[in-house]
Design an enzyme around this catalytic site. Structure first.
Site, PDB file in Angstrom:
ATOM      1  N   THR A 135       0.837  -1.203   0.000  1.00  0.00           N
ATOM      2  CA  THR A 135       0.000   0.000   0.000  1.00  0.00           C
ATOM      3  C   THR A 135       0.865   1.243   0.000  1.00  0.00           C
ATOM      4  O   THR A 135       1.939   1.273   0.599  1.00  0.00           O
ATOM      5  CB  THR A 135      -0.916   0.067   1.246  1.00  0.00           C
ATOM      6  OG1 THR A 135      -0.108   0.085   2.422  1.00  0.00           O
ATOM      7  CG2 THR A 135      -1.881  -1.112   1.284  1.00  0.00           C
ATOM      8  N   ASN A 182       1.299   4.625   1.509  1.00  0.00           N
ATOM      9  CA  ASN A 182       0.846   5.314   2.716  1.00  0.00           C
ATOM     10  C   ASN A 182       0.770   6.809   2.478  1.00  0.00           C
ATOM     11  O   ASN A 182       1.648   7.392   1.847  1.00  0.00           O
ATOM     12  CB  ASN A 182       1.802   5.013   3.870  1.00  0.00           C
ATOM     13  CG  ASN A 182       1.691   3.566   4.306  1.00  0.00           C
ATOM     14  OD1 ASN A 182       2.009   2.664   3.539  1.00  0.00           O
ATOM     15  ND2 ASN A 182       1.213   3.348   5.499  1.00  0.00           N
ATOM     16  N   GLU A 188      -4.246   4.585   3.500  1.00  0.00           N
ATOM     17  CA  GLU A 188      -3.312   3.957   2.571  1.00  0.00           C
ATOM     18  C   GLU A 188      -4.076   3.413   1.373  1.00  0.00           C
ATOM     19  O   GLU A 188      -5.229   3.021   1.487  1.00  0.00           O
ATOM     20  CB  GLU A 188      -2.499   2.855   3.265  1.00  0.00           C
ATOM     21  CG  GLU A 188      -3.322   1.968   4.159  1.00  0.00           C
ATOM     22  CD  GLU A 188      -2.492   0.941   4.908  1.00  0.00           C
ATOM     23  OE1 GLU A 188      -1.787   0.165   4.272  1.00  0.00           O
ATOM     24  OE2 GLU A 188      -2.588   0.918   6.151  1.00  0.00           O
TER      25      GLU A 188
HETATM   26  N1  RBF Z   1      -6.482  -3.763   8.383  1.00  0.00           N
HETATM   27  C1  RBF Z   1      -7.287  -4.180   9.382  1.00  0.00           C
HETATM   28  O1  RBF Z   1      -6.849  -4.288  10.527  1.00  0.00           O
HETATM   29  N2  RBF Z   1      -8.608  -4.467   9.168  1.00  0.00           N
HETATM   30  C2  RBF Z   1      -9.172  -4.377   7.931  1.00  0.00           C
HETATM   31  O2  RBF Z   1     -10.368  -4.644   7.789  1.00  0.00           O
HETATM   32  C3  RBF Z   1      -8.342  -3.971   6.840  1.00  0.00           C
HETATM   33  N3  RBF Z   1      -8.817  -3.895   5.580  1.00  0.00           N
HETATM   34  C4  RBF Z   1      -8.006  -3.496   4.545  1.00  0.00           C
HETATM   35  C5  RBF Z   1      -8.518  -3.427   3.254  1.00  0.00           C
HETATM   36  C6  RBF Z   1      -7.719  -3.015   2.186  1.00  0.00           C
HETATM   37  C7  RBF Z   1      -8.295  -2.950   0.815  1.00  0.00           C
HETATM   38  C8  RBF Z   1      -6.363  -2.668   2.425  1.00  0.00           C
HETATM   39  C9  RBF Z   1      -5.467  -2.220   1.316  1.00  0.00           C
HETATM   40  C10 RBF Z   1      -5.856  -2.746   3.702  1.00  0.00           C
HETATM   41  C11 RBF Z   1      -6.663  -3.156   4.783  1.00  0.00           C
HETATM   42  N4  RBF Z   1      -6.171  -3.241   6.097  1.00  0.00           N
HETATM   43  C12 RBF Z   1      -6.975  -3.658   7.121  1.00  0.00           C
HETATM   44  C13 RBF Z   1      -4.886  -2.624   6.415  1.00  0.00           C
HETATM   45  C14 RBF Z   1      -3.710  -3.560   6.490  1.00  0.00           C
HETATM   46  O3  RBF Z   1      -3.631  -4.018   7.799  1.00  0.00           O
HETATM   47  C15 RBF Z   1      -2.516  -2.685   6.111  1.00  0.00           C
HETATM   48  O4  RBF Z   1      -2.557  -2.419   4.737  1.00  0.00           O
HETATM   49  C16 RBF Z   1      -1.188  -3.314   6.473  1.00  0.00           C
HETATM   50  O5  RBF Z   1      -1.091  -3.413   7.868  1.00  0.00           O
HETATM   51  C17 RBF Z   1      -0.022  -2.455   5.948  1.00  0.00           C
HETATM   52  O6  RBF Z   1      -0.035  -1.175   6.470  1.00  0.00           O
HETATM   53 MG    MG Z   2       1.896   0.672   3.048  1.00  0.00          MG
END
Ligand code: RBF
Ligand code: MG
Length: 202
Positions: free
Chosen positions: A43, A45, A134
């Site tokens: 992602t 940020n 992000e």
């Molecule tokens: N992190 C969560 O803790 N819960 C979520 O429901 C969640 N959904 C995400 C959905 C998408 C489309 C993306 C790109 C990320 C999501 N993340 C979620 C964040 C994920 O934990 C994070 O991208 C990584 O920790 C890297 O920073």
């Molecule tokens: Mg990232």
């Protein structure tokens, strides 16, 4: 209660409704590196003001912290090296070795308007203490692009942010978010934003 075992394949009405579209331009900075290394879903940020901007725009209308979809365009930074270095919120201090390329090695195909999914919130699975915004651009990039410019338009909400019992469950849901985003963007009233003047060269 949100039921993650029974998710719709498409998000939102057939035409974006207020507060969408939400347009924004900012820069990409380094996060924890977990998206790429831990989840296999990198992602870009965004600075903290991007988080505030989305939450403010959806306040009272939508669902707050959660997962959104739209289009994004990454480009080499238009800021001078000095301007970039003065933006403390772009280069966040982190203990891993991160190379800021400012998007100088992006290929032409990396600089198109591309579909994206966006996570806005606290990442409860990782117990983050600071809110973050992000963007995962749905595209295979050849290189990282810390410090690059990013323009994006948010066109709708997919689901709330959730905690998970396993990393695999989180990855499954993100992959489902990607499918929902692509299906949602196929509708003409959404697809037209790919060609929006906002994404044209300045
Ligand atoms: N992190 C969560 O803790 N819960 C979520 O429901 C969640 N959904 C995400 C959905 C998408 C489309 C993306 C790109 C990320 C999501 N993340 C979620 C964040 C994920 O934990 C994070 O991208 C990584 O920790 C890297 O920073
Ligand atoms: Mg990232």
């Amino acid at each position: 209660m949100y039921d993650r075992t029974n998710r719709p394949d498409i998000a939102g009405p057939n035409t974006p409704a207020a507060p969408y579209p939400i347009f924004s331009s900012t820069q990409v900075f380094a996060g924890f590196g977990r998206g790429s290394s831990d989840l296999g879903i990198p992602t870009a940020n965004l600075p903290e003001d991007s988080f505030n901007k989305i939450l403010k725009a959806v306040a009272g209308v939508d669902h707050g912290m959660g997962i959104y979809f739209g289009y994004a365009k990454i480009a080499p930074s238009t800021l001078s090296e000095r301007e970039i270095l003065s933006r403390a919120d772009i280069e966040v201090p982190c203990d891993r070795n991160v190379e800021y390329t400012y998007g100088r090695n992006l290929r032409p195909e990396d600089q198109q308007v591309l579909p994206m999914v966006m996570s806005v919130g606290l990442n409860p699975f990782y117990h983050n203490t600071k809110p973050s915004a992000e963007i995962h651009v749905i595209h295979k990039f050849a290189n990282t692009f810390y410090g690059a410019d990013i323009k994006y338009v948010v066109l709708g909400h997919i689901r709330p942010e959730l905690d998970y019992i396993s990393k695999e469950a989180l990855i499954d849901d993100i992959n489902f978010d990607i499918k929902v985003a692509l299906a949602s963007l196929k509708r003409p009233a959404y697809a037209k934003y790919e060609k929006d003047d906002f994404f044209r060269e300045p």
